[in-house]
Design a protein around this motif. Structure first.
Motif, PDB file in Angstrom:
ATOM      1  N   GLU A  93     -20.519 -23.054 -16.981  1.00  0.00           N
ATOM      2  CA  GLU A  93     -21.408 -22.066 -16.388  1.00  0.00           C
ATOM      3  C   GLU A  93     -21.063 -21.819 -14.911  1.00  0.00           C
ATOM      4  OE1 GLU A  93     -22.357 -24.514 -18.309  1.00  0.00           O
ATOM      5  OE2 GLU A  93     -23.240 -23.479 -20.033  1.00  0.00           O
ATOM      6  N   SER A 117     -13.277 -11.443 -22.894  1.00  0.00           N
ATOM      7  CA  SER A 117     -14.688 -11.290 -22.528  1.00  0.00           C
ATOM      8  C   SER A 117     -14.848 -11.258 -21.009  1.00  0.00           C
ATOM      9  CB  SER A 117     -15.522 -12.432 -23.109  1.00  0.00           C
ATOM     10  OG  SER A 117     -15.481 -12.417 -24.515  1.00  0.00           O
ATOM     11  N   ARG A 148     -26.515  -9.391 -15.261  1.00  0.00           N
ATOM     12  CA  ARG A 148     -26.602  -9.147 -16.707  1.00  0.00           C
ATOM     13  C   ARG A 148     -25.396  -9.729 -17.443  1.00  0.00           C
ATOM     14  NH1 ARG A 148     -28.692  -4.074 -15.009  1.00  0.00           N
ATOM     15  NH2 ARG A 148     -26.648  -3.096 -15.236  1.00  0.00           N
ATOM     16  N   MET A 150     -25.472 -13.510 -17.598  1.00  0.00           N
ATOM     17  CA  MET A 150     -26.423 -14.003 -18.587  1.00  0.00           C
ATOM     18  C   MET A 150     -25.806 -13.965 -19.989  1.00  0.00           C
ATOM     19  SD  MET A 150     -30.041 -12.320 -19.817  1.00  0.00           S
ATOM     20  CE  MET A 150     -29.145 -10.921 -20.517  1.00  0.00           C
ATOM     21  N   VAL A 151     -25.141 -12.864 -20.309  1.00  0.00           N
ATOM     22  CA  VAL A 151     -24.533 -12.717 -21.636  1.00  0.00           C
ATOM     23  C   VAL A 151     -23.377 -13.702 -21.805  1.00  0.00           C
ATOM     24  CG1 VAL A 151     -23.274 -11.165 -23.167  1.00  0.00           C
ATOM     25  CG2 VAL A 151     -25.221 -10.309 -21.852  1.00  0.00           C
ATOM     26  N   ASN A 199     -22.927 -16.556 -20.363  1.00  0.00           N
ATOM     27  CA  ASN A 199     -23.460 -17.912 -20.517  1.00  0.00           C
ATOM     28  C   ASN A 199     -23.962 -18.143 -21.935  1.00  0.00           C
ATOM     29  OD1 ASN A 199     -23.013 -19.113 -17.992  1.00  0.00           O
ATOM     30  ND2 ASN A 199     -24.786 -18.109 -17.098  1.00  0.00           N
ATOM     31  N   ARG A 200     -24.632 -17.141 -22.502  1.00  0.00           N
ATOM     32  CA  ARG A 200     -25.132 -17.265 -23.878  1.00  0.00           C
ATOM     33  C   ARG A 200     -23.971 -17.407 -24.860  1.00  0.00           C
ATOM     34  NH1 ARG A 200     -30.344 -15.325 -25.043  1.00  0.00           N
ATOM     35  NH2 ARG A 200     -31.731 -15.935 -23.324  1.00  0.00           N
ATOM     36  N   VAL A 201     -22.940 -16.583 -24.662  1.00  0.00           N
ATOM     37  CA  VAL A 201     -21.776 -16.626 -25.552  1.00  0.00           C
ATOM     38  C   VAL A 201     -21.099 -17.986 -25.483  1.00  0.00           C
ATOM     39  CG1 VAL A 201     -19.450 -15.711 -25.926  1.00  0.00           C
ATOM     40  CG2 VAL A 201     -21.355 -14.138 -25.499  1.00  0.00           C
ATOM     41  N   GLN A 207     -22.323 -20.854 -24.364  1.00  0.00           N
ATOM     42  CA  GLN A 207     -23.202 -21.902 -24.885  1.00  0.00           C
ATOM     43  C   GLN A 207     -23.135 -21.965 -26.400  1.00  0.00           C
ATOM     44  OE1 GLN A 207     -27.063 -21.015 -23.235  1.00  0.00           O
ATOM     45  NE2 GLN A 207     -26.428 -21.563 -21.151  1.00  0.00           N
ATOM     46  N   GLY A 208     -23.076 -20.791 -27.029  1.00  0.00           N
ATOM     47  CA  GLY A 208     -22.946 -20.746 -28.482  1.00  0.00           C
ATOM     48  C   GLY A 208     -21.642 -21.349 -28.955  1.00  0.00           C
ATOM     49  N   GLN A 237     -21.528 -25.296 -28.769  1.00  0.00           N
ATOM     50  CA  GLN A 237     -22.403 -26.091 -29.641  1.00  0.00           C
ATOM     51  C   GLN A 237     -21.630 -26.571 -30.867  1.00  0.00           C
ATOM     52  OE1 GLN A 237     -25.739 -23.607 -30.527  1.00  0.00           O
ATOM     53  NE2 GLN A 237     -26.669 -23.839 -28.509  1.00  0.00           N
TER      54      GLN A 237
END
Length: 201
Positions: free
Chosen positions: A93, A165, A185, A188-189, A191-193, A195-196, A199
């Motif tokens: 991040e 990306s 924006r 945020m996207v 970080n979500r990508v 993080q997914g 996992q």
């Protein structure tokens, strides 16, 4: 006699390298302030205090000089991100944040993400970006991605997709009238990508 000849050659090489560096530096300032279309080789030569012929001695044409500027800025951007990414407390991040913040600086926006694709073409830009970015991205994936994902997808696939990306995110920021809001924006996207991806199953 040979020693004198070698000394003259070394001096000439040093002078040539200094001239080339000065041309790239002057060209960078011009391309950032006035864009590729608004910059002439005459202006760059005048800034350095040399002739246009000297530019042609080092670069085939304006496009080649712009390519050298693009290459240098691409390397500098990744060096900034690498400084953050390789710190002991670094996370993916924090590396993403460093990239988005740095990529929104005027010199990177204008040269790498606005004029670059138009002047050099997307393929050439991507080749340069991959040359300077792929190693760092691969390193981050090796450090943070779960082993099952790396084994299944492969390092190269993951690194290339993440790089794509990042480049797209930077282009979104570069073309936005509100850089701060766009940066928030896309970060945020991203970080979500990421993080997914990180996992484990």
């Amino acid at each position: 006699m040979r020693k004198k000849t070698d000394a003259v050659k070394r001096l000439r090489d040093v002078h040539a390298a200094a001239t080339r560096a000065a041309l790239i530096s002057a060209a960078t300032e011009r391309f950032v302030l006035h864009g590729y279309a608004g910059t002439s080789l005459d202006d760059i030569a005048a800034d350095v205090g040399t002739t246009k012929g000297a530019i042609y001695h080092h670069f085939k044409d304006k496009r080649a000089l712009f390519c050298a500027v693009y290459e240098q800025l691409s390397r500098q951007l990744i060096d900034v991100v690498a400084t953050t990414a390789t710190m002991p407390s670094a996370s993916v991040e924090s590396a993403l944040q460093a990239f988005v913040i740095s990529a929104s600086e005027a010199r990177y926006v204008r040269v790498l993400f606005l004029d670059g694709p138009a002047a050099l073409g997307n393929v050439a830009c991507r080749e340069i970006d991959m040359r300077h970015s792929l190693g760092l991205i691969t390193q981050l994936i090796q450090l943070h991605a779960p082993a099952d994902l790396v084994e299944t997808a492969g390092l190269e696939v993951l690194a290339r997709l993440l790089l794509s990306s990042l480049v797209e995110a930077a282009q979104i920021v570069a073309s936005s009238p509100d850089v701060a809001a766009a940066s928030s924006r896309v970060l945020m996207v991203l970080n979500r990508v990421v993080q997914g991806l990180l996992q484990s199953k």
